[in-house]
Write a protein that holds these residues in place. Structure first.
Motif, PDB file in Angstrom:
ATOM      1  N   PRO A 199       5.639   7.976  -1.304  1.00  0.00           N
ATOM      2  CA  PRO A 199       4.527   6.794  -1.255  1.00  0.00           C
ATOM      3  C   PRO A 199       3.362   7.162  -0.923  1.00  0.00           C
ATOM      4  O   PRO A 199       2.413   6.448  -1.241  1.00  0.00           O
ATOM      5  N   VAL A 200       2.980   8.313  -0.175  1.00  0.00           N
ATOM      6  CA  VAL A 200       1.710   8.730  -0.044  1.00  0.00           C
ATOM      7  C   VAL A 200       0.993   9.154  -1.283  1.00  0.00           C
ATOM      8  O   VAL A 200      -0.198   8.898  -1.631  1.00  0.00           O
ATOM      9  N   GLN A 225      -5.300   5.599   4.818  1.00  0.00           N
ATOM     10  CA  GLN A 225      -6.504   4.834   4.499  1.00  0.00           C
ATOM     11  C   GLN A 225      -7.796   5.342   5.246  1.00  0.00           C
ATOM     12  O   GLN A 225      -8.651   5.354   4.475  1.00  0.00           O
ATOM     13  N   ASN A 226      -7.562   5.706   6.729  1.00  0.00           N
ATOM     14  CA  ASN A 226      -8.604   6.465   7.185  1.00  0.00           C
ATOM     15  C   ASN A 226      -9.072   7.728   6.741  1.00  0.00           C
ATOM     16  O   ASN A 226     -10.176   7.947   6.507  1.00  0.00           O
ATOM     17  N   PHE A 227      -7.734   8.384   6.196  1.00  0.00           N
ATOM     18  CA  PHE A 227      -8.137   9.796   5.668  1.00  0.00           C
ATOM     19  C   PHE A 227      -8.986   9.782   4.407  1.00  0.00           C
ATOM     20  O   PHE A 227      -9.659  10.751   4.060  1.00  0.00           O
ATOM     21  N   ALA A 265      -2.339  -1.100  -4.249  1.00  0.00           N
ATOM     22  CA  ALA A 265      -1.939   0.113  -3.722  1.00  0.00           C
ATOM     23  C   ALA A 265      -0.996   0.173  -2.555  1.00  0.00           C
ATOM     24  O   ALA A 265      -0.062   0.913  -2.399  1.00  0.00           O
ATOM     25  N   GLU A 266      -1.338  -1.011  -1.475  1.00  0.00           N
ATOM     26  CA  GLU A 266      -0.281  -1.043  -0.458  1.00  0.00           C
ATOM     27  C   GLU A 266       0.912  -1.402  -0.873  1.00  0.00           C
ATOM     28  O   GLU A 266       2.069  -1.019  -0.306  1.00  0.00           O
ATOM     29  N   ARG A 267       1.032  -2.300  -2.000  1.00  0.00           N
ATOM     30  CA  ARG A 267       2.596  -2.759  -2.555  1.00  0.00           C
ATOM     31  C   ARG A 267       2.980  -1.577  -3.088  1.00  0.00           C
ATOM     32  O   ARG A 267       4.332  -1.390  -3.067  1.00  0.00           O
ATOM     33  N   TRP A 285       8.164   3.451  -0.516  1.00  0.00           N
ATOM     34  CA  TRP A 285       9.088   4.007   0.583  1.00  0.00           C
ATOM     35  C   TRP A 285      10.342   3.322   0.550  1.00  0.00           C
ATOM     36  O   TRP A 285      11.295   3.898   0.666  1.00  0.00           O
ATOM     37  N   ALA A 286      10.590   2.118   0.094  1.00  0.00           N
ATOM     38  CA  ALA A 286      11.833   1.442  -0.142  1.00  0.00           C
ATOM     39  C   ALA A 286      12.477   2.023  -1.315  1.00  0.00           C
ATOM     40  O   ALA A 286      13.877   2.568  -1.122  1.00  0.00           O
ATOM     41  N   MET A 287      12.024   2.776  -2.340  1.00  0.00           N
ATOM     42  CA  MET A 287      12.729   3.304  -3.372  1.00  0.00           C
ATOM     43  C   MET A 287      13.317   4.694  -2.650  1.00  0.00           C
ATOM     44  O   MET A 287      14.305   5.275  -2.922  1.00  0.00           O
TER      45      MET A 287
END
Length: 245
Positions: free
Chosen positions: A44-45, A95-97, A137-139, A145-147
């Motif tokens: 995910p990242v 996002q902060n990173f 990007a958020e989706r 994550w789900a996968m």
């Protein structure tokens, strides 16, 4: 099964991380739990970073740098469960990173000195980002994550079947674990495995139950409160369904 369920859902990795942020908490156990969650969440990242416009090589570097920051810095002190589930907290941290990504892009080399990570193994097969279309990007982060959660649950189920000498049963039935009623031809499956339809129905029922339990246990590791598992399961299913549509 009830004792096993109680053991798994009583203490999750996320709750251990939160406990480890307390000065009197179990720091070593929390760090191990964090490292394991990082192994789960690299896809995910990485996908999120790619969707921000970074080339694959740079996205790999930044993903590595992000996990180096989490695992080497005193990130545990910020692991406040009131900020949400681990999935949401990690995304906000990412996002902060990335806000200062240009400064950090070359801070570390791939395959750096973080001993708890096996980076080359992680990135042996980077996910194909082109298959995700033009999702925000958020989706993409939530979809990966789900996968990943589903992938881990299926892998655990396959390993259990393998250990019990039932790998062929898993291979034949795995695509029917989430099938709607009426979509499964028990007769065809019975022919493939050389057993009666009644046997197939029982085997599939048992595999579905076990798969659901493993899926819940994977999700449970990422919430602080076991009461949140159902909501995360619903979100996971909705994420996959929306993408399929």
């Amino acid at each position: 099964m009830e004792d096993e369920k109680a053991t798994v859902f009583a203490t999750t990795r996320w709750s251990m991380i939160v406990a480890g942020s307390d000065p009197d908490g179990e720091k070593q156990e929390a760090q191990a739990a964090l490292a394991e969650l990082c192994r789960v969440y690299w896809k995910p990242v990485f996908s999120f970073v790619c969707r921000q416009g970074w080339a694959t090589a740079d996205a790999q570097d930044l993903t590595q740098d992000f996990f180096v920051m989490i695992l080497k810095n005193n990130w545990l002190q910020h692991a406040d469960e009131s900020r949400g589930r681990f999935r949401s907290f990690l995304l906000k941290s990412l996002q902060n990173f990335l806000y200062h990504a240009d400064e950090r892009k070359h801070a570390h080399k791939r395959g750096g000195t973080v001993e708890v990570l096996s980076w080359d193994a992680w990135m042996a097969e980077p996910p194909a980002e082109s298959a995700l279309g033009h999702l925000p990007a958020e989706r993409v982060f939530d979809l990966r994550w789900a996968m990943t959660v589903v992938e881990h649950a299926l892998r655990r189920l396959a390993e259990e079947c393998e250990a019990n000498g039932r790998r062929q049963v898993f291979d034949v039935l795995r695509n029917h674990l989430t099938a709607e009623r009426g979509e499964t031809s028990y007769g065809d499956l019975a022919l493939q495995l050389g057993v009666a339809e009644a046997v197939i129905k029982k085997q599939l029922h048992n595999l579905r139950q076990r798969y659901r339990w493993l899926l819940r246990s994977e999700v449970a590791e990422t919430v602080e409160d076991p009461a949140d598992v159902d909501a995360e399961i619903r979100y996971l299913c909705a994420t996959l369904v929306h993408v399929a549509d």
